[in-house]
Design a protein around this motif. Structure first.
Motif, PDB file in Angstrom:
ATOM      1  N   GLU A   1       0.832  -1.209   0.000  1.00  0.00           N
ATOM      2  CA  GLU A   1       0.000   0.000   0.000  1.00  0.00           C
ATOM      3  C   GLU A   1       0.867   1.260   0.000  1.00  0.00           C
ATOM      4  OE1 GLU A   1      -2.680  -0.260   3.303  1.00  0.00           O
ATOM      5  OE2 GLU A   1      -3.439  -2.213   2.651  1.00  0.00           O
ATOM      6  N   MET A   2       1.928   1.240   0.789  1.00  0.00           N
ATOM      7  CA  MET A   2       2.809   2.400   0.855  1.00  0.00           C
ATOM      8  C   MET A   2       3.570   2.601  -0.450  1.00  0.00           C
ATOM      9  SD  MET A   2       4.154   2.042   4.737  1.00  0.00           S
ATOM     10  CE  MET A   2       5.116   3.540   4.680  1.00  0.00           C
ATOM     11  N   HIS A   3       3.907   1.509  -1.121  1.00  0.00           N
ATOM     12  CA  HIS A   3       4.588   1.626  -2.407  1.00  0.00           C
ATOM     13  C   HIS A   3       3.668   2.311  -3.413  1.00  0.00           C
ATOM     14  CE1 HIS A   3       6.884   0.289  -5.992  1.00  0.00           C
ATOM     15  NE2 HIS A   3       7.877   0.554  -5.173  1.00  0.00           N
ATOM     16  N   ASP A   4       2.378   1.987  -3.364  1.00  0.00           N
ATOM     17  CA  ASP A   4       1.406   2.647  -4.231  1.00  0.00           C
ATOM     18  C   ASP A   4       1.309   4.141  -3.886  1.00  0.00           C
ATOM     19  OD1 ASP A   4      -0.640   2.647  -6.268  1.00  0.00           O
ATOM     20  OD2 ASP A   4      -2.098   2.825  -4.640  1.00  0.00           O
ATOM     21  N   MET A   5       1.317   4.479  -2.593  1.00  0.00           N
ATOM     22  CA  MET A   5       1.287   5.888  -2.183  1.00  0.00           C
ATOM     23  C   MET A   5       2.530   6.617  -2.680  1.00  0.00           C
ATOM     24  SD  MET A   5      -0.251   6.021   1.648  1.00  0.00           S
ATOM     25  CE  MET A   5      -0.074   4.380   2.304  1.00  0.00           C
ATOM     26  N   TRP A   6       3.693   5.942  -2.584  1.00  0.00           N
ATOM     27  CA  TRP A   6       4.933   6.555  -3.067  1.00  0.00           C
ATOM     28  C   TRP A   6       4.835   6.851  -4.570  1.00  0.00           C
ATOM     29  CZ3 TRP A   6       8.534   4.534  -6.581  1.00  0.00           C
ATOM     30  CH2 TRP A   6       9.693   5.298  -6.721  1.00  0.00           C
ATOM     31  N   ARG A   7       4.325   5.878  -5.332  1.00  0.00           N
ATOM     32  CA  ARG A   7       4.158   6.103  -6.779  1.00  0.00           C
ATOM     33  C   ARG A   7       3.234   7.287  -7.060  1.00  0.00           C
ATOM     34  NH1 ARG A   7       3.255  -0.040  -7.681  1.00  0.00           N
ATOM     35  NH2 ARG A   7       5.343  -0.745  -8.173  1.00  0.00           N
ATOM     36  N   TYR A   8       2.164   7.404  -6.277  1.00  0.00           N
ATOM     37  CA  TYR A   8       1.217   8.501  -6.437  1.00  0.00           C
ATOM     38  C   TYR A   8       1.896   9.836  -6.143  1.00  0.00           C
ATOM     39  CZ  TYR A   8      -3.153  11.133  -5.950  1.00  0.00           C
ATOM     40  OH  TYR A   8      -4.167  12.045  -6.079  1.00  0.00           O
ATOM     41  N   LEU A   9       2.673   9.893  -5.065  1.00  0.00           N
ATOM     42  CA  LEU A   9       3.390  11.123  -4.739  1.00  0.00           C
ATOM     43  C   LEU A   9       4.364  11.511  -5.847  1.00  0.00           C
ATOM     44  CD1 LEU A   9       4.099  10.550  -0.956  1.00  0.00           C
ATOM     45  CD2 LEU A   9       2.724  12.401  -1.937  1.00  0.00           C
ATOM     46  N   VAL A  10       5.062  10.541  -6.403  1.00  0.00           N
ATOM     47  CA  VAL A  10       6.001  10.815  -7.498  1.00  0.00           C
ATOM     48  C   VAL A  10       5.237  11.342  -8.717  1.00  0.00           C
ATOM     49  CG1 VAL A  10       7.601   9.746  -9.132  1.00  0.00           C
ATOM     50  CG2 VAL A  10       7.766   9.215  -6.690  1.00  0.00           C
ATOM     51  N   ALA A  11       4.100  10.738  -9.032  1.00  0.00           N
ATOM     52  CA  ALA A  11       3.303  11.205 -10.181  1.00  0.00           C
ATOM     53  C   ALA A  11       2.808  12.636  -9.946  1.00  0.00           C
ATOM     54  CB  ALA A  11       2.128  10.258 -10.425  1.00  0.00           C
ATOM     55  N   LEU A  12       2.357  12.930  -8.728  1.00  0.00           N
ATOM     56  CA  LEU A  12       1.910  14.288  -8.411  1.00  0.00           C
ATOM     57  C   LEU A  12       3.067  15.275  -8.504  1.00  0.00           C
ATOM     58  CD1 LEU A  12      -0.431  13.616  -5.354  1.00  0.00           C
ATOM     59  CD2 LEU A  12      -1.120  14.170  -7.697  1.00  0.00           C
ATOM     60  N   ARG A  13       4.227  14.878  -7.985  1.00  0.00           N
ATOM     61  CA  ARG A  13       5.403  15.739  -8.059  1.00  0.00           C
ATOM     62  C   ARG A  13       5.771  16.015  -9.514  1.00  0.00           C
ATOM     63  NH1 ARG A  13      10.533  12.996  -7.621  1.00  0.00           N
ATOM     64  NH2 ARG A  13       9.670  12.307  -9.591  1.00  0.00           N
ATOM     65  N   ASN A  14       5.756  14.982 -10.339  1.00  0.00           N
ATOM     66  CA  ASN A  14       6.096  15.163 -11.749  1.00  0.00           C
ATOM     67  C   ASN A  14       5.146  16.140 -12.423  1.00  0.00           C
ATOM     68  OD1 ASN A  14       8.207  13.378 -11.472  1.00  0.00           O
ATOM     69  ND2 ASN A  14       7.092  11.646 -12.357  1.00  0.00           N
ATOM     70  N   GLN A  15       3.870  16.032 -12.113  1.00  0.00           N
ATOM     71  CA  GLN A  15       2.892  16.932 -12.719  1.00  0.00           C
ATOM     72  C   GLN A  15       3.084  18.363 -12.209  1.00  0.00           C
ATOM     73  OE1 GLN A  15       1.004  16.306 -15.223  1.00  0.00           O
ATOM     74  NE2 GLN A  15      -0.079  18.247 -15.256  1.00  0.00           N
ATOM     75  N   ALA A  16       3.294  18.520 -10.904  1.00  0.00           N
ATOM     76  CA  ALA A  16       3.475  19.862 -10.333  1.00  0.00           C
ATOM     77  C   ALA A  16       4.747  20.522 -10.847  1.00  0.00           C
ATOM     78  CB  ALA A  16       3.499  19.781  -8.810  1.00  0.00           C
ATOM     79  N   SER A  17       5.753  19.726 -11.159  1.00  0.00           N
ATOM     80  CA  SER A  17       7.022  20.296 -11.622  1.00  0.00           C
ATOM     81  C   SER A  17       6.982  20.724 -13.081  1.00  0.00           C
ATOM     82  CB  SER A  17       8.170  19.310 -11.383  1.00  0.00           C
ATOM     83  OG  SER A  17       7.998  18.160 -12.176  1.00  0.00           O
ATOM     84  N   ARG A  18       5.878  20.486 -13.746  1.00  0.00           N
ATOM     85  CA  ARG A  18       5.738  20.911 -15.150  1.00  0.00           C
ATOM     86  C   ARG A  18       5.286  22.373 -15.236  1.00  0.00           C
ATOM     87  NH1 ARG A  18       3.479  15.362 -15.832  1.00  0.00           N
ATOM     88  NH2 ARG A  18       5.145  14.204 -16.861  1.00  0.00           N
ATOM     89  N   GLY A  19       5.887  23.210 -14.411  1.00  0.00           N
ATOM     90  CA  GLY A  19       5.611  24.636 -14.472  1.00  0.00           C
ATOM     91  C   GLY A  19       4.422  25.095 -13.659  1.00  0.00           C
ATOM     92  N   MET A  20       3.761  24.205 -12.928  1.00  0.00           N
ATOM     93  CA  MET A  20       2.593  24.613 -12.155  1.00  0.00           C
ATOM     94  C   MET A  20       2.985  25.390 -10.907  1.00  0.00           C
ATOM     95  SD  MET A  20      -0.067  21.532 -12.109  1.00  0.00           S
ATOM     96  CE  MET A  20      -0.648  20.782 -13.599  1.00  0.00           C
ATOM     97  N   SER A  21       3.805  24.748 -10.065  1.00  0.00           N
ATOM     98  CA  SER A  21       4.179  25.372  -8.800  1.00  0.00           C
ATOM     99  C   SER A  21       5.460  24.730  -8.289  1.00  0.00           C
ATOM    100  CB  SER A  21       3.058  25.195  -7.772  1.00  0.00           C
ATOM    101  OG  SER A  21       3.497  25.558  -6.484  1.00  0.00           O
ATOM    102  N   ALA A  22       6.515  25.517  -8.231  1.00  0.00           N
ATOM    103  CA  ALA A  22       7.795  24.994  -7.738  1.00  0.00           C
ATOM    104  C   ALA A  22       7.682  24.613  -6.265  1.00  0.00           C
ATOM    105  CB  ALA A  22       8.894  26.037  -7.945  1.00  0.00           C
ATOM    106  N   HIS A  23       6.958  25.428  -5.494  1.00  0.00           N
ATOM    107  CA  HIS A  23       6.805  25.134  -4.066  1.00  0.00           C
ATOM    108  C   HIS A  23       6.049  23.822  -3.865  1.00  0.00           C
ATOM    109  CE1 HIS A  23       6.387  25.712   0.199  1.00  0.00           C
ATOM    110  NE2 HIS A  23       5.064  25.648   0.103  1.00  0.00           N
TER     111      HIS A  23
END
Length: 141
Positions: free
Chosen positions: A70-92
């Motif tokens: 379950e935690m591995h799935d959460m980690w993957r989700y966090l990485v996917a969210l980080r990747n999306q946010a880093s596409r110019g949305m919000s550096a913070h």
């Protein structure tokens, strides 16, 4: 805007809409509501009752392996969210998600080590094999 009821929120989600908070204080209130309320207290009791039934290190193993998954799935989700946010949305936002993913990776590592520690003497590990043990049923919800 007044926060919608759970039923209204559910119905909106069915059509792809979600309620969002408009201030940091509202977000903090929502986070506290979900981690301190009566439902959280109930789950804390349920987890404590289940843990009290564990009598041998091997009893911990199935739950730790499930938790790791379950935690591995959460980690993957966090990485996917980080990747999306880093596409110019919000550096913070991307930085916070990066840090959350890093911490989740550390926790994931330690949960894996805890699962390995359920083996009574890991130095005597003789390779693959399995044993069936009697795991007490979790308490009713």
């Amino acid at each position: 805007m007044k926060k919608p009821s759970r039923i209204v929120n559910f119905l909106y989600r069915l059509v792809g809409m979600s309620y969002v908070h408009e201030s940091v204080s509202e977000v903090r209130e929502a986070l506290a509501e979900h981690s301190v309320g009566t439902v959280a207290e109930r789950w804390a009791r349920i987890h404590a009752q289940g843990a009290e039934k564990l009598q041998h290190p091997l009893d911990f193993q199935p739950g730790l392996i499930d938790l790791h998954d379950e935690m591995h799935d959460m980690w993957r989700y966090l990485v996917a969210l980080r990747n999306q946010a880093s596409r110019g949305m919000s550096a913070h936002l991307a930085d916070e998600l990066e840090e959350a993913a890093d911490f989740m990776g550390e926790v994931l590592h330690h949960v894996g080590l805890a699962a390995e520690a359920t083996i009574p003497d890991a130095s005597l590990d003789r390779g693959p094999g399995s044993t069936w043990i009697n795991i007490p049923a979790p308490p009713a919800l």
